[in-house]
Each structure stands twice: as structure tokens, then as C-alpha cells.
Design an enzyme around this catalytic site. Structure first.
Site, PDB file in Angstrom:
ATOM      1  N   ASP A  66      16.603   6.559  59.182  1.00 10.71           N
ATOM      2  CA  ASP A  66      16.656   5.899  60.479  1.00 10.71           C
ATOM      3  C   ASP A  66      15.441   5.019  60.665  1.00 10.71           C
ATOM      4  OD1 ASP A  66      18.823   7.403  60.761  1.00 10.71           O
ATOM      5  OD2 ASP A  66      18.129   8.551  62.495  1.00 10.71           O
ATOM      6  N   SER A 118      19.427  -0.058  74.748  1.00 15.32           N
ATOM      7  CA  SER A 118      18.682   0.653  73.719  1.00 15.32           C
ATOM      8  C   SER A 118      17.205   0.507  74.084  1.00 15.32           C
ATOM      9  CB  SER A 118      19.006   0.003  72.385  1.00 15.32           C
ATOM     10  OG  SER A 118      18.259   0.600  71.377  1.00 15.32           O
ATOM     11  N   LYS A 151      10.599  11.083  72.342  1.00 12.40           N
ATOM     12  CA  LYS A 151      11.894  10.448  72.175  1.00 12.40           C
ATOM     13  C   LYS A 151      12.790  11.489  71.507  1.00 12.40           C
ATOM     14  CE  LYS A 151      14.102   6.247  70.512  1.00 12.40           C
ATOM     15  NZ  LYS A 151      15.252   6.847  69.854  1.00 12.40           N
TER      16      LYS A 151
HETATM   17  S1  IVH Z   1      14.451   5.846  78.061  1.00 13.40           S
HETATM   18  C1  IVH Z   1      17.733   4.618  80.721  1.00 13.40           C
HETATM   19  N1  IVH Z   1      13.458   8.120  77.215  1.00 13.40           N
HETATM   20  O1  IVH Z   1      16.578   6.628  72.767  1.00 13.40           O
HETATM   21  C2  IVH Z   1      16.604   5.038  79.868  1.00 13.40           C
HETATM   22  N2  IVH Z   1      15.243   7.142  75.997  1.00 13.40           N
HETATM   23  O2  IVH Z   1      16.723   4.237  71.124  1.00 13.40           O
HETATM   24  C3  IVH Z   1      16.367   4.170  78.692  1.00 13.40           C
HETATM   25  N3  IVH Z   1      15.976   8.488  74.086  1.00 13.40           N
HETATM   26  O3  IVH Z   1      19.028   4.957  74.613  1.00 13.40           O
HETATM   27  C4  IVH Z   1      15.828   4.898  77.562  1.00 13.40           C
HETATM   28  N4  IVH Z   1      14.542  10.118  74.350  1.00 13.40           N
HETATM   29  O4  IVH Z   1      19.274   7.537  74.217  1.00 13.40           O
HETATM   30  C5  IVH Z   1      14.369   7.151  77.005  1.00 13.40           C
HETATM   31  N5  IVH Z   1      12.488  10.122  76.590  1.00 13.40           N
HETATM   32  C6  IVH Z   1      13.397   9.171  76.388  1.00 13.40           C
HETATM   33  C7  IVH Z   1      14.318   9.225  75.329  1.00 13.40           C
HETATM   34  C8  IVH Z   1      15.215   8.182  75.153  1.00 13.40           C
HETATM   35  C9  IVH Z   1      15.547   9.661  73.619  1.00 13.40           C
HETATM   36  C10 IVH Z   1      17.073   7.701  73.501  1.00 13.40           C
HETATM   37  C11 IVH Z   1      17.991   7.124  74.525  1.00 13.40           C
HETATM   38  C12 IVH Z   1      17.876   5.643  74.316  1.00 13.40           C
HETATM   39  C13 IVH Z   1      17.508   5.603  72.884  1.00 13.40           C
HETATM   40  C14 IVH Z   1      16.942   4.278  72.472  1.00 13.40           C
END
Ligand code: IVH
Length: 686
Positions: A66, A118, A151
Site C-alpha cells: 500500500d 480521500s 490513521k
Molecule cells: S479523516 C471525513 N481520520 O483514511 C474525514 N480518516 O486515506 C476524512 N482514515 O477516507 C478523513 N483513519 O477512511 C480520517 N483518523 C482518521 C482516519 C481516516 C483512517 C481513513 C478514512 C479516509 C482514508 C483516507
């Protein structure tokens, strides 16, 4: 830049050169404004990303990590942003969607009220600083409050609550429309069918991640093994697969977890949270799971430190993560930054380079050191760890080796955290093939065949044959090393030949070599023989402390050597010093006779001003496969170059690795010579 990347790189240039059809030629008008190479790179990247999208989403058989995929995407995104007119160039072909599409045919579809984006990705502290710069420019002050959080590595989900009731749970899909997996999501603990309290909006789309916690994942694999089934490879894929299951009992059994970290629609808008902290409070009030332990910080330094802290803790976290998300905490400021085409401009994901991987043991090599101690080294199928390709890891000594009880073809887990050297951290005995043969401590030296000696403490296995060719080679390589005599071009391969041909036994023999003796050696021609002799001759001028290091006395590193040099004052005096073992005294005497260190000072550190990069001012951009930038920089500096961190009018050469962005573009614009890693290596020489 990982090696797989390089391969892909070359391969995808073949791809774009017309071997694979479908990309129309670039119109002259577009070409005129874009520096050379960029259009080809964008095309290649698009083809590449589309190829990996297909493998990942359609065939569920990814070929690259990834992390590598994200870097491809990030590079493409940057180039597309810098050269928007390239977008038209590919018209007529399928441009890859900005985000992967997780929809499949087996679920009903549902549209998101607000697009599910994203996150833009960054890979270095510098890029975080770049993000901060953009934010500061937009909001007009430095004291930006960030929320820095893990994340989660799972599947994105959007939960729609209307008047406090869960009405829909939809995957991201293509960002506009996803799979409606509500029945499965209702089975996930933490997903409430009704929000607690009374204070909820008319409509809210809560955004989060469905994932498998480490303990649950481990538990599932225990059950798999008990049932005689192959264990699952990674928790993210398992979470994704589980969410799309049509058998509810499987969903319940696997124990998925949800965490919420954002929102899409929120009506009425006047009720929206004003900060992310405020949002967390609302979630908690409703009885929903929010991100645990968000780090709230102010300014760039604190933000980078918080990212670093998460990177440090990542292995201990009870859930899978693949990075850190940095977000603007104040919603009003988020609105100032706004949304980009595929992702918000007020947040960024810092991605961890994967530092652990599962691979297969292919052998154990026992290396003879210059003092005769044997070091076991695990050899395995190459994996990409923390940004570089790794295929070997030291096992330190015989006792540690024995504790592993390695068998042929064992599945092992290897790790390379940060700057730490690669290590084997696990062997999966459950996956051992029946009848696999165990690896043993050798009884005879793999180099000279003499019976090995086991030290009294039992830790080390030693070859005590002073004439062992393996030891001679190692002594020679050490002698010629940069900290020692700094004889460029005398690496292990040549040292081995010199020893095998009987041309060199001990280090002093190097100063007796002639062109006539060298030229017949395989891989050595008149030119390289002359170069080597030149190098050897020049090494006579090394300062005394370097010569002492080169001798390789046990326990004498650069610091001790410098002290000794000052104490003895000359190599001739060292040759008479009582406390030195006879073999080293002998070499010192010979070296004096051969004119080594005759005029040398005890210590000096004049930087080399000769070598293939003499006169060059070199800038690195992008990631290299085999070295860190610091390592590559040291090599270039040792080869006479001056390494600088930024492109300036002085820059004469740019070394571009994977994912090279703005610097590469600017270098091409300015007509600065650009080389890749392979060419760098070629110029550095063996
Ligand atoms: S914020 C509406 N915070 O990562 C919020 N995303 O690669 C926008 N993700 O689409 C994203 N942990 O599915 C946010 N602490 C975190 C996250 C997170 C995982 C995912 C999420 C996002 C993707 C982007």
C-alpha cells in the site's frame, strides 16, 4: 525507493512507449508548456496506477505494498496538480479514479449526500512542513491548532443517522456512491441503532473506519489454525472481506470494530461542531466510538513531534494503523482551506513506511569475520521495509541462531524499524513444511574448511586458521574501508579475487601489487588496474589514526585509534610498541618499509576533493531503493561531491528517486543534469 518500484518504473516506461495501446499522442500545444519527461511520467503513472487498482480492487491480488501504491498516487497527484493541462492529453483513455472503488455487484447501491473524499498523503517531515506552509498562508497565522491522530487501516464507512436513528451504512465506493452494507454494519459492536440523548441533528453522515483490532485478528487466526486452515495475512483485507460477507454469522463471529472521525452532511448546518474536539464530545454524548487519544497541538514543531510520537508508538497500538492524520482542529479554518478535487485541503495523511513483513527463509550464511568469528546471517525472499529492499538480516551469533531453530523454508517475520538494522522477529513454526530440514551450526569453517572452535562462553564459533581466505578477505576490506585507508574500488569482490589468486595475504601486500599482476584478473582491465594502483598509492598519505583503524586491532575503533596516534606519534613507533600484538606490529613494520604514513600527521580530516563527483553540487530528490539519503549523500561526498538539500543556481546534478516531485520538475526546467539511482551507482563505482 524500493527496488520493486524501480522495476515497475522501467516496466511502466515500456508500457507508455506504445507497447500497450490506448494512450493518444500528446498534442504539440500541450507539449510546449510542459518540461520534457513529465508527460511520459504522468502517462506511465496513470497506466501503473490503473494496473494496480485492477489487481487490488478487482482481483484482490495486490503486487505492491500500500505504501508503494500511495507513493505512486501521490506523485501522480502532484504532477497532475502542477500540470493540469496533461489531464486533457490522456482524454479518451480511462483515467484512474482519484480514489479506488470498492463497490461490487452483490450489494445495493446508495449515494452519499456529501462526497466521501480521500486524504492527501505525505511521506516526510518536509512534506508536513509544506502542508503547514499552505495552511498558514490560508489562515494567516502560525499558531494553527492541529488534531493529530492515528490513521486506522480498515474500510471507510459512512453511517447516516436521521433523527437519531441509523438508516444506512454505506462504503465509500467511488466517493459518490457506495455499497449499502447496512445489515452487516448493524451487527458491529459500537454501531448504535439509535443515538443516545436527544440532541442530534436531523440528518448526519458520520464517517469512520471499520477495522479489526489486533487481538481480534490474532484470535481469528488461532481459530483458523485450529481448524487446519491457512491464517489470514492482514487485518485490513480481512475487515474489508468480512464487511462484504453475505452470511451474517460470519460478520458477528469475526468481531469487527468501528471508530468515527468525521462527518459528511450535517443538517441543520447551524448545529455543526466548531472544532474536532467539539465533534468528539458530541460522539461521546451519543454513545458512539471516537478516536482514542487524539493529540491536540499548536504549530509546526509540535505537530511534527506528535506525528513522530505516533510513529514511535505504532507497534503497540491495539488497532492496525498505516499512518497518522493531521487535521485542522477549527472547522471555520477548515472551511477557509476548503476541499480539493479528491480530498480536503485541511487535512493530510502521513504514511508510515512499512517496517515489518512476512517472508520466507531461503538460507543461513555463516560469514567469517576478520578476527575469525563466524556470524550467522539469515537470507530470505526480498521484502520492502521502511522504504528499502531487504533480503538479509544478521542473527548475531551461534547461541541466538540456535534459539530460533530455523528450518528450511520457514515463514519468518522481519523488521526494520527506523534506522535499526533489519532483524528476524518471528518464525512461524505452524507453517513449517513437514519434513523440512533444520539448519545447524557448521562444524567446519565455510571458507577454509578447518574445524571450528567454540569459545568458552559458548557464544561464538571461531575459525582459528590465520591463513583462512575468508578472514583475509574481511581484513583487506576493512583495511581499504573509508574509515581506514580509503582505497576506493577495493570491495569484497576484488578482495576475494586478490586473495584467491594468492596476490595478497595481508594488507601490506597491497603496496606490492603491480599492473602486470592485476590486469589478468577477471573483471579488471588496464584502466581499472591503473586506477586501483593510484588509489593504493594515494592511501600512503593517510593520517596515522586512519592507518591504525585500518590495521583492525580488536577493540580499536576511530576514537581509540585517534588517541593512540597522538600517543605514539608515528607508524614506526607503533611498530615497536610492546602492548601491540605481534601480528599487527609486523604489519606496521612492513607498512613503514613500504612508505605508508611516512609524512602523515597523527590525525587530520581533509575532505576529499577528488573522485567522480569532484566539482559537483548534488541534490537528492525522491526516495532511493538501496540507501537512505544520508547514506547516499555520504557516498557522494566521499566521492568528491558537495551535497546540498535544495536546488539552487549552484546545483549541477540532481539524483531523482521514486516519487521525485517539484525538485525534479524544476531541475528539468533549469536544464540541470538529472540522473537516477542506477546511474548514481554506476558513477560511484563498485
Ligand atoms: S479523516 C471525513 N481520520 O483514511 C474525514 N480518516 O486515506 C476524512 N482514515 O477516507 C478523513 N483513519 O477512511 C480520517 N483518523 C482518521 C482516519 C481516516 C483512517 C481513513 C478514512 C479516509 C482514508 C483516507
Amino acid at each position: 525507493m524500493p527496488v520493486v518500484f524501480l522495476a515497475v518504473f522501467t516496466w511502466c516506461f515500456a508500457f507508455s512507449s506504445g507497447l500497450v495501446g490506448g494512450v493518444p499522442p500528446v498534442p504539440e500545444s500541450a507539449r510546449a508548456t510542459i518540461p520534457p519527461g513529465i508527460v511520459e511520467r504522468v502517462r506511465a503513472l496513470r497506466a501503473e496506477v490503473a494496473y494496480h487498482d485492477d489487481l487490488y480492487f478487482k482481483q484482490a491480488a495486490p503486487e505492491i505494498s500500500d505504501y508503494d501504491y500511495d507513493r505512486l498516487k501521490a506523485e501522480l497527484g502532484r504532477l497532475e496538480a502542477a500540470y493540469p493541462n496533461i489531464t486533457d492529453v490522456g482524454a479518451g483513455t480511462r483515467l484512474p479514479a482519484a480514489i479506488g472503488d470498492d463497490r461490487d455487484d452483490s450489494w445495493p447501491k446508495a449515494r452519499h449526500r456529501v462526497r466521501m473524499g480521500s486524504l492527501d498523503k505525505v511521506f516526510t517531515a518536509d512534506e508536513l512542513a509544506g502542508f503547514h506552509g499552505t495552511v498558514v498562508e490560508a489562515v494567516g497565522h502560525e499558531d494553527v491548532v492541529y488534531s493529530v491522530e492515528p490513521k486506522f487501516d480498515g474500510v471507510a464507512i459512512s453511517l447516516t443517522y436521521e433523527a437519531g436513528r441509523l438508516v444506512r451504512a454505506v462504503t465509500r465506493g467511488n466517493g459518490e456512491e457506495g455499497d449499502d452494507v447496512t445489515p452487516n454494519v448493524r451487527l458491529i459492536s459500537g454501531v448504535r441503532p439509535r443515538l443516545r440523548g436527544e440532541d442530534w441533528p436531523d440528518v448526519v453522515e458520520l464517517r469512520g473506519e471499520i477495522h479489526l483490532r489486533a487481538a481480534d485478528f490474532a484470535q481469528i487466526n488461532v481459530r483458523q489454525r485450529e481448524a487446519g486452515l491457512a491464517p489470514f495475512a492482514n487485518p485490513r483485507n480481512l475487515a474489508a472481506g468480512t464487511l462484504k460477507q453475505h452470511d451474517p454469522s460470519v460478520v458477528t463471529e469475526r468481531g469487527l470494530t468501528v471508530v468515527l472521525f468525521g462527518w459528511g452532511a450535517w443538517e441543520p448546518a447551524a448545529d455543526r461542531p466548531t472544532t474536532l474536539a467539539d465533534f468528539q464530545t458530541r460522539l461521546t454524548g451519543w454513545g458512539l466510538p471516537s478516536v482514542p487519544r487524539v493529540r491536540e497541538v499548536k504549530g509546526l514543531m509540535a505537530m511534527q513531534a506528535a506525528v513522530g510520537a505516533w510513529a514511535h508508538e505504532r507497534e503497540e497500538l491495539p488497532y492496525p494503523t498505516d499512518g497518522v492524520v493531521v487535521k485542522l482542529d477549527r472547522v471555520a479554518e477548515q472551511l477557509v482551506l476548503g476541499e480539493g478535487p479528491a480530498a480536503p485541503r485541511w487535512a493530510v495523511a502521513y504514511k508510515f513506511a512499512p517496517n515489518r513483513a512476512t517472508t520466507r527463509l531461503t538460507g543461513v550464511e555463516w560469514q567469517v569475520g576478520r578476527s575469525g568469528v563466524l556470524t550467522p546471517v539469515a537470507e530470505f525472499e526480498p521484502v520492502n521495509l521502511a522504504g528499502s529492499q531487504v533480503a538479509r538480516a544478521t542473527l548475531h551469533h551461534a547461541v541466538r541462531f540456535a534459539a530460533w531453530d530455523f528450518h528450511e523454508g520457514d515463514v519468518i517475520v522481519v523488521e526494520k524499524a527506523g534506522d535499526i538494522i533489519p532483524a528476524v522477529v518471528e518464525v512461524d513454526r505452524l507453517q513449517r513444511v513437514a519434513g523440512a530440514v533444520a539448519y545447524d551450526v557448521p562444524e567446519r569453517c565455510p571458507s577454509c574448511g578447518v574445524a571450528l572452535w567454540r569459545e568458552e562462553d559458548g557464544v561464538d564459533v571461531v575459525c582459528r586458521n590465520a591463513a583462512c581466505p575468508g578472514q583475509r578477505v574481511r581484513r583487506l576490506v576493512h583495511f581499504a574501508s573509508r574509515a581506514g585507508m580509503n582505497i576506493d574500488g577495493l570491495g569484497p569482490a576484488l578482495a576475494e579475487r586478490l586473495v584467491a589468486e594468492g596476490l595478497v595475504r595481508g594488507p601490506p601486500d597491497l603496496y606490492r601489487l603491480t599492473a602486470a599482476a592485476l590486469v589478468p584478473l577477471p573483471g579488471v582491465g588496464p584502466a581499472s588496474a591503473a586506477r586501483l594502483l593510484d588509489e593504493i598509492a594515494m592511501s600512503r598519505e593517510r593520517n596515522l589514526s586512519a592507518v591504525i583503524v585500518a590495521l583492525g586491532m580488536p577493540g580499536v575503533g576511530p576514537v581509540t585509534a585517534a588517541e593512540m596516534a597522538v600517543r605514539v606519534g608515528s607508524l614506526a613507533n607503533l611498530a615497536e610498541a610492546e602492548e601491540i600484538e605481534p601480528v599487527y606490529r609486523g604489519w606496521a613494520r612492513e607498512l613503514v618499509a613500504l612508505g605508508v604514513a611516512r609524512r602523515s600527521l597523527p590525525a587530520d580530516d581533509t575532505a576529499p576533493s577528488r573522485g567522480p563527483f569532484a566539482g559537483d553540487v548534488v541534490v537528492f530528490t525522491g526516495g532511493l531503493a538501496t540507501w537512505t539519503r544520508a547514506e547516499a549523500g555520504q557516498r557522494v561526498a566521499a566521492a568528491g561531491g558537495v551535497v546540498e538539500s535544495r536546488l539552487t543556481a549552484r546545483t549541477t546534478l540532481v539524483v531523482a528517486g521514486a516519487n521525485a516531485g517539484a525538485t525534479l520538475i524544476r531541475a528539468r526546467e533549469r536544464g540541470v543534469e538529472v540522473i537516477d539511482e542506477a546511474e548514481l551507482k554506476r558513477r560511484l563505482g563498485p
